[in-house]
Design an enzyme around this catalytic site. Sequence first.
Site, short mmCIF file in Angstrom:
data_model
loop_
_atom_site.label_atom_id
_atom_site.label_comp_id
_atom_site.label_asym_id
_atom_site.label_seq_id
_atom_site.Cartn_x
_atom_site.Cartn_y
_atom_site.Cartn_z
N LEU A 24 0.76 -1.24 0.02
CA LEU A 24 -0.10 0.10 -0.04
C LEU A 24 0.91 1.28 0.00
O LEU A 24 1.90 1.24 0.91
CB LEU A 24 -0.78 0.00 1.44
CG LEU A 24 -1.80 1.37 1.46
CD1 LEU A 24 -3.15 0.83 1.96
CD2 LEU A 24 -1.15 2.37 2.40
N ASN A 66 0.62 5.71 0.45
CA ASN A 66 -0.17 6.86 0.62
C ASN A 66 0.63 8.08 0.54
O ASN A 66 1.26 8.26 -0.70
CB ASN A 66 -0.87 6.66 1.87
CG ASN A 66 -0.33 6.47 3.04
OD1 ASN A 66 0.40 5.51 3.31
ND2 ASN A 66 -0.50 7.18 4.20
N ASP A 67 0.77 9.10 1.42
CA ASP A 67 1.31 10.27 1.36
C ASP A 67 2.56 10.25 0.49
O ASP A 67 3.67 9.57 0.81
CB ASP A 67 1.71 10.71 2.57
CG ASP A 67 0.09 10.77 3.69
OD1 ASP A 67 -1.00 10.59 2.90
OD2 ASP A 67 0.39 11.51 4.43
N GLN A 83 4.78 6.93 1.83
CA GLN A 83 4.39 6.35 2.81
C GLN A 83 4.24 4.88 2.27
O GLN A 83 3.42 4.81 1.32
CB GLN A 83 3.20 6.73 3.47
CG GLN A 83 3.33 8.10 4.43
CD GLN A 83 4.10 7.55 5.54
OE1 GLN A 83 3.13 7.41 6.75
NE2 GLN A 83 5.20 7.75 5.75
N SER A 142 4.81 10.64 7.59
CA SER A 142 4.81 11.58 6.81
C SER A 142 5.91 12.57 7.28
O SER A 142 6.09 13.04 8.42
CB SER A 142 3.81 12.15 6.27
OG SER A 142 3.08 11.11 5.61
N ARG A 188 2.33 16.08 13.75
CA ARG A 188 3.01 15.17 12.90
C ARG A 188 3.22 16.01 11.55
O ARG A 188 2.77 17.28 11.48
CB ARG A 188 2.53 14.09 12.49
CG ARG A 188 0.70 14.34 12.17
CD ARG A 188 0.17 12.87 11.84
NE ARG A 188 -1.09 12.90 11.35
CZ ARG A 188 -2.27 12.78 12.56
NH1 ARG A 188 -1.87 12.80 13.54
NH2 ARG A 188 -3.43 12.98 11.94
N ASP A 189 3.83 15.27 10.43
CA ASP A 189 4.04 15.78 8.95
C ASP A 189 4.95 16.92 8.97
O ASP A 189 4.30 17.86 8.13
CB ASP A 189 2.62 16.06 8.37
CG ASP A 189 1.85 15.06 8.48
OD1 ASP A 189 1.96 13.87 8.69
OD2 ASP A 189 0.60 15.40 8.76
N GLU A 224 -3.62 18.43 8.75
CA GLU A 224 -2.60 17.37 8.23
C GLU A 224 -1.77 17.96 7.18
O GLU A 224 -2.25 18.93 6.29
CB GLU A 224 -3.08 16.08 7.85
CG GLU A 224 -3.85 15.23 8.94
CD GLU A 224 -4.16 14.00 8.64
OE1 GLU A 224 -3.76 12.89 9.27
OE2 GLU A 224 -4.64 13.63 7.60
#
Length: 451
Positions: free
Chosen positions: A17, A19-20, A36, A80, A138-139, A192
């Site tokens: 999988l 993602n970001d 990610q 992330s 986060r991030d 986010e």
Amino acid sequence: MGPDKKQQYHLEPPKGLMNDPNGLVWFRDRYYVFFQWNRYKKDHSHKEWGMFWSKDLINWEFRGGAIQPGDTYDRSGVHSGSCLEIDGKLCAFYTGSRKDSQGKRNSTQCLAVSQDGLHFEKKGVVLSTPKGFTQHFRDPKVFRTKKNGYYMVLGGQKENGKGSVVLGSSEDGLQWRYSHILAEAKEHEMIECPDLFALDGQYILLYCLQRRNNEEDQVISAHSAYQLVSFDEDTGQLRSGDLEHGYETLESGFDFFAPQTFEAPDGRRILFAWMSRMEEEEQENSFGQGDPRIHCLTIPRELELRDGKLYQRPLRELYGLLGQEYEVKRTGENSCVVRPERRTWYLKLQAISHEAFSSELHLNLGETELHWDGRRLVFTRRNWVRDEQEIRSRILDRLEEIEIWSDVSSVEVFLNGGEAVFSARVFPMTEPAVVIDGMDERAKLTVRGMI
């Protein structure tokens, strides 16, 4: 086994999988896109940084995992973040997650450093969650100031359960401290993936507004937004600190989230985003069934600022992928059909007027459709689980140009040179075809395949 959904010119891993997008950067004559990644399953149970690199933004090489969890501070996930070259080294800033036996989260901002852009050495925690915030913190997106200091923008949730964008600062890019809250939300529980950058002398703040059930610690909904802001580099202050008013939606489609930008060597501001935020678990599971992988990134987009609006145009290098031009067959006075050989095709419709284009454009026999009534552009997609139409729309003062990039299992639609964009994953169910109703001879239509 379902149909093959493997993309041809979008970035996606060979398995697991995605993602970001993370750590977008130019370093030592290469472009880097980290992301990610769960290499083991098609779910979110494991998070590390996967990596692609490229010399030209077109031909990408998958390089496997770059930063894996395992230390005390990131044993539950390498989440992330962003990259920046500092003193000739590639510095990756990310959120390390640690959960206890009851599932309670602890988040810290961490640093890993690479000499060659391939092998990373972890340096540990550079910023802990400050007082007044929950562990939804986060991030980190790091950037250099004109005076050679450094700032870090982060998404945070205050102890009152509402979201904010937070600023950290550093003199050398290695030793960090919490500075202050840049902007806040009163209704949304989390912010986010913030990104703050200057474009043509104007600062722009990208961020994702998220509604959460704080008691259950679950996401309800989320979408990407941007604001033109006044940012003082000397003080690190924004003139307006309201995240819920005065913003514009960054994308109008179904599958777009966690955008991140970087500056190319020629000064262009380039954006990637996650193009697979499917809203239903059932829809996601069905899409990934029979495939070793799930999810991809958008095509890279160049950002431009025009008349106070952010435009997203397809990366100019992508046009080098275009091949043969397909025949446009008239099927009626104001209708036509084009039948590409494969699902990877490009369309451009120009010189549109209310008379020249006032009805419908059907892609791949109705998997997705565009409807224009002179004021509103409606984009529909066939839901592959419930077999019903899903709808997104955008009001426009005019419609002068439509540009569409189709891949095996996605469609990205750019209107008026990037004024509005619709992104969607699609479940391949039909043969490739384009049918237009409501177009007369004044409009110019081009459909081309991909080399």
